[in-house]
Write an enzyme that holds these catalytic residues in place. Sequence first.
Site, PDB file in Angstrom:
ATOM      1  NE  ARG A 232      -4.295  -1.461   0.233  1.00 19.91           N
ATOM      2  CZ  ARG A 232      -4.364  -2.535  -0.513  1.00 19.91           C
ATOM      3  NH1 ARG A 232      -3.452  -2.687  -1.257  1.00 19.91           N
ATOM      4  NH2 ARG A 232      -5.617  -3.225  -0.431  1.00 19.91           N
ATOM      5  CD  GLU A 261      -3.262   3.139  -5.263  1.00 20.76           C
ATOM      6  OE1 GLU A 261      -4.162   2.546  -5.184  1.00 20.76           O
ATOM      7  OE2 GLU A 261      -2.253   2.681  -4.977  1.00 20.76           O
ATOM      8  CG  HIS A 279      -3.522  -0.634  -6.600  1.00 15.35           C
ATOM      9  ND1 HIS A 279      -3.779   0.044  -5.486  1.00 15.35           N
ATOM     10  CD2 HIS A 279      -3.467  -1.987  -6.505  1.00 15.35           C
ATOM     11  CE1 HIS A 279      -4.102  -1.187  -4.521  1.00 15.35           C
ATOM     12  NE2 HIS A 279      -3.832  -2.282  -5.204  1.00 15.35           N
TER      13      HIS A 279
HETATM   14  C1  8YV Z   1      -7.143  -4.733  -5.954  1.00 13.49           C
HETATM   15  C2  8YV Z   1      -5.573  -4.994  -3.704  1.00 13.49           C
HETATM   16  O1  8YV Z   1      -6.503  -3.861  -6.839  1.00 13.49           O
HETATM   17  O2  8YV Z   1      -6.356  -7.073  -2.938  1.00 13.49           O
HETATM   18  C3  8YV Z   1      -5.937  -5.977  -2.569  1.00 13.49           C
HETATM   19  O3  8YV Z   1      -5.887  -5.387  -1.431  1.00 13.49           O
HETATM   20  O4  8YV Z   1      -5.127  -3.986  -3.451  1.00 13.49           O
HETATM   21  C4  8YV Z   1      -5.704  -5.393  -5.138  1.00 13.49           C
HETATM   22  O5  8YV Z   1      -5.969  -6.780  -5.493  1.00 13.49           O
HETATM   23  C5  8YV Z   1      -8.024  -3.688  -5.050  1.00 13.49           C
HETATM   24  O6  8YV Z   1      -8.552  -4.425  -3.923  1.00 13.49           O
HETATM   25  C6  8YV Z   1      -9.066  -3.373  -6.020  1.00 13.49           C
HETATM   26  O7  8YV Z   1      -9.761  -4.600  -6.315  1.00 13.49           O
END
Ligand code: 8YV
Length: 313
Positions: A232, A261, A279
């Site tokens: 993150r 983001e 991302h």
């Molecule tokens: C996705 C993520 O981009 O799983 C996560 O925590 O950051 C990513 O897989 C996000 O959740 C949007 O679907």
Amino acid sequence: MKPDVLVIVPLRPDQQKQLEATYTLHRYDLAEDKNAFLAEVGEKIVAVVTNGGRGITRAQLAFLPNLKIVSSSGVGYDAIDVEACNEQGVKATNTPDVLTDDVADMALALFLAVRRDLVRGDAYVRTGAWGRDGAFPLTRAIKAKKVGIVGLGRIGKAIAARLEPMGVEIAYHGRHEQAGVAYRYMADVVAMAEWADVLIAAMPGGAATEGMISEAVLEALGPEGSFINIARGSVVDEAALIACLKDGRLGSAGLDVFLNEPTPDTAFAAIPNVVLHPHNASGTVETRGAMSQLVLDNLAAYFAGKPLVTPVN
Ligand code: 8YV
């Protein structure tokens, strides 16, 4: 009677069709005035579909007095206010495991791209610089380098498994040393950064890890070191990261995640020694389909009175 579901983020097309067939959907994602929409439909809502990026806030939850479950697409749940969910007796679910390999692949892709200067090499060929200016500058070998992984969970372990056959030395940092793990544990993240050539962030986001990759960590990694982040944006002091990349206190970085983001700090665009990705580590057709399916499966389990497949709280 179909249960009323608030859609903060829709699923992949196949699973969205199933969602539509099984539930009465309220499309928050399409609503122009979000708060007016919540005020209008909030009382009916028993389930929410969202994702790891959007999650759900305490302010949104306040509009949903009859909510029972938040089913989120994403392993990270730092954007879900779990404390507020607990206070309201709301269950939350995420999508672990199904995305592990793709996210680990992206960490490896960024690692290789950064260390072998793949993106600048691409531009060197495209722009004709190769013909004009001669051979591309040499990079550094991967083999025998030291890699520190911050957060040796499912994804961290999958990254380590990919690195092992490349002949690198692996250490990890986390809250505790893990039994049965052969890699060296380092209790101090600055000390690990000092030791490492490359530091890979793979820990969860949220308050516990906020700013953990501090200016001191980045400086300890040093002018020959690289920082890779598939975790993150919040885990790193981003202002320090930008400053360190600019003035050479840090060698290079590969980033899939950012503090803001989808509009990260524009300073990144002018920094040559960083590889940027929007991302999208879990962003494959296969994995996003599997994540959407798990969102559906958690909802189905809830409404069938069965144990949730992948509960968060
Ligand atoms: C996705 C993520 O981009 O799983 C996560 O925590 O950051 C990513 O897989 C996000 O959740 C949007 O679907």
